[in-house]
Enzyme design. Structure first.
Site, PDB file in Angstrom:
ATOM      1  N   SER A   1       0.845  -1.185   0.000  1.00  0.00           N
ATOM      2  CA  SER A   1       0.000   0.000   0.000  1.00  0.00           C
ATOM      3  C   SER A   1       0.881   1.236   0.000  1.00  0.00           C
ATOM      4  O   SER A   1       1.994   1.223   0.561  1.00  0.00           O
ATOM      5  CB  SER A   1      -0.891   0.016   1.254  1.00  0.00           C
ATOM      6  OG  SER A   1      -1.535   1.274   1.414  1.00  0.00           O
TER       7      SER A   1
ATOM      8  N   TYR B   1      -1.703  -0.242  10.233  1.00  0.00           N
ATOM      9  CA  TYR B   1      -1.805  -0.803   8.883  1.00  0.00           C
ATOM     10  C   TYR B   1      -0.603  -0.389   8.051  1.00  0.00           C
ATOM     11  O   TYR B   1       0.012  -1.217   7.358  1.00  0.00           O
ATOM     12  CB  TYR B   1      -3.101  -0.321   8.234  1.00  0.00           C
ATOM     13  CG  TYR B   1      -3.247  -0.661   6.769  1.00  0.00           C
ATOM     14  CD1 TYR B   1      -3.508  -1.971   6.360  1.00  0.00           C
ATOM     15  CD2 TYR B   1      -3.155   0.329   5.791  1.00  0.00           C
ATOM     16  CE1 TYR B   1      -3.652  -2.280   5.011  1.00  0.00           C
ATOM     17  CE2 TYR B   1      -3.304   0.026   4.451  1.00  0.00           C
ATOM     18  CZ  TYR B   1      -3.553  -1.277   4.066  1.00  0.00           C
ATOM     19  OH  TYR B   1      -3.691  -1.584   2.734  1.00  0.00           O
TER      20      TYR B   1
END
Length: 254
Positions: free
Chosen positions: A149, A163
């Site tokens: 990501s 995250y």
């Protein structure tokens, strides 16, 4: 496209029942891969993806696996080998974000689960895949793609720092494994999506997050799942035979 004269590649995709995982599965099916698709829940959606892949010519094994359970994760590669006789590719796609919000509000229990799914399960799967693929262990080589990501580099402040941390760890897995296992025929790469229109945002408590973030994206829109799949297909193909340790960022200019 794959060479019709060669055995069909066999690729494992985790978290393939929807979103980016489903888009990758359908793209690879169209490009001649047989597939092992894992899903945690919503068996009906996973079955629909499998049916679309089968209609494109792929043989498909569906595996229900909660990757927060590392014993379940450890069963995926052996099940794929038992079904197809070999594995040539692994896409570590399954992941969770945790709730969107300030870092100080992130429950430790939620962060622990996040790291089990996003980091420890890919370690388990990658170790098993490498042990099968590595030429010094009798394998024929292979390719691993980690779905990371853009948050891994931004840190995602006020959104989901744990995250972001987990995806930075996944990037480190790519860097280290590509160097350690390149000599034995295993390529390892990363695809890093930016904000993409999938259900992961709703699960994190902010379903409109992709459109909310659009004004800050140079292309002024979120990505779509199918726009991530082409990079994965490339990295698993012979066109990428000299590509390892790379990170392809697909983030609309961010």
């Amino acid at each position: 496209m794959t060479d019709a004269s060669l055995p069909r590649p066999v690729t494992i995709i985790t978290g393939a029942s929807r979103g980016i995982g489903a888009a990758i599965a359908e793209r690879l099916a169209a490009e001649g891969h047989d597939l092992v698709l894992t899903y945690r829940e919503r068996a009906d959606e996973a079955d629909a993806v499998a049916q679309r892949c089968s209609a494109a010519g792929a043989k498909v094994l569906l595996l229900q696996a909660d990757l927060g359970d590392l014993d379940a994760a450890a069963n995926v590669v052996p099940a794929a080998i038992a079904a197809f006789g070999r594995v040539t590719g692994l896409v570590n796609n399954a992941g969770i974000t945790g709730r969107i919000g300030p870092f100080l509000d992130a429950p430790l229990e939620e962060t622990e689960l996040l790291f089990r799914v996003n980091v420890l399960a890919p370690i388990v799967l990658t170790r098993a895949a490498v042990a099968h693929m590595a030429t010094d262990r009798g394998g024929a080589g292979g390719s691993i793609v980690n779905i990371s990501s853009g948050a891994a580099k931004s840190g995602a402040p006020n959104t989901y720092i744990p995250y972001a941390m987990s995806k930075a760890a996944l990037n480190a897995l790519t860097t280290g494994a590509s160097k350690e296992f390149g000599p034995v025929g295993v390529r390892v790469n990363t695809v890093s999506p930016g904000t993409t229109r999938t259900e992961i945002h709703a699960a994190a408590g902010r379903p409109d997050a992709p459109d909310e973030r659009a004004p800050g994206i140079p292309m002024r829109r979120p990505g779509e799942a199918h726009e991530m799949a082409g990079a994965v297909a490339y990295l698993l193909s012979s066109d990428a035979s000299y590509t390892s340790g790379a990170d392809i960022r697909i983030a609309g200019g961010n």
